[in-house]
Write a protein that holds these residues in place. Structure first.
Motif: not given
Length: 262
Positions: A44-48
């Motif tokens: 989720k961090v990578r996506d953001a």
């Protein structure tokens, strides 16, 4: 070239982690760094990060039990198994989130044998450095000032340099935080020059209140000019505590002494 990264461990701290990433992008930052993101899935961090076209510079290693006053495990005898497990967690998180560096926390070692702590630290850090080599991760170590962290394993840049000269591994570098360094001495630029070959990342905040970097008792702009004269071209982490809202305090980036150049 001067480029600023938002430390979202301290900026927008009232927001959820993914919202902080969005806020950093809206404020014009092109990179972020974090403290302890482990409660949020790394994907989720990578996506953001990717959605906002940002770079994720780095994270801190798991601190242990913060509620019990722990600040890392690297130098704590008897916690070697926990340290190894924390490294597995940290390197997995770096790999899956896209973080490029890991600040390994040394830990609070008050009341413990300094010699034993040094030996524990060296063994643990060399093990971590080998993992960093295979994962292509930069390892960072940072002195924390005596006033705020009296029991931490190292407080001064020269002290950490001496330890690193003993440990010796190319993946290890110093995270040079003007707040922590300035709380120990006002000779920040002198320390920067003397230990330049070992400094891998720079963070900024005012001394002594850790607010916006254009305030305080130390000329942070002069420290940055000194770093650039020595060849520093890396990101500059903005790890400060805003005096009010983050947005209201961002005017310092328009100050001609601080303006980005790349």
């Amino acid at each position: 070239m001067r480029r600023y990264a938002a430390n979202i461990g301290m900026l927008w701290s009232g927001l959820a982690l993914l919202e902080r990433i969005d806020a950093a992008a809206r404020a014009g930052f092109r990179a972020v760094e974090m403290h302890f993101p482990y409660d949020v899935a790394p994907g989720k961090v990578r996506d953001a990060i990717e959605r906002n076209n940002l770079t994720l510079l780095g994270i801190n290693s798991p601190p242990g039990n913060l509620a019990a006053g722990e600040l890392g495990l690297a130098a704590v005898p008897g916690r070697e198994t926990d340290f190894v497990e924390s490294m597995r967690t940290a390197f997995t998180y770096c790999r899956e989130s896209g973080a490029r560096s890991l600040h390994i926390m040394g830990g609070n070692t008050s009341g413990l044998s300094r010699k034993t702590c040094l030996e524990t630290f060296r063994s643990n850090i060399l093990r971590a450095a080998d993992l960093a080599e295979s994962n292509d991760i930069q390892l960072l170590l940072e002195p924390l000032n005596t006033a705020r962290h009296p029991h931490y394993f190292y407080h001064r840049v020269d002290e950490l340099v001496e330890i690193l000269n003993w440990v010796r591994h190319p993946r290890l570098g110093i995270q040079f935080d003007t707040y922590h360094v300035g709380m120990e001495t006002n000779e920040i630029s002198t320390l920067l020059r003397r230990n330049w070959s070992m400094i891998a990342h720079i963070q900024i905040a005012a001394v002594p209140d850790r607010s916006e970097p254009n305030s305080g008792d130390i000329d942070i702009a002069e420290v940055l000019r000194e770093a650039e004269s020595l060849g520093y071209a890396g990101w500059i982490g903005c790890e400060y505590q805003p005096g009010g809202s983050v947005e209201e305090g961002l005017g310092w980036r328009q100050d001609t002494r601080f303006v980005e150049t790349g």
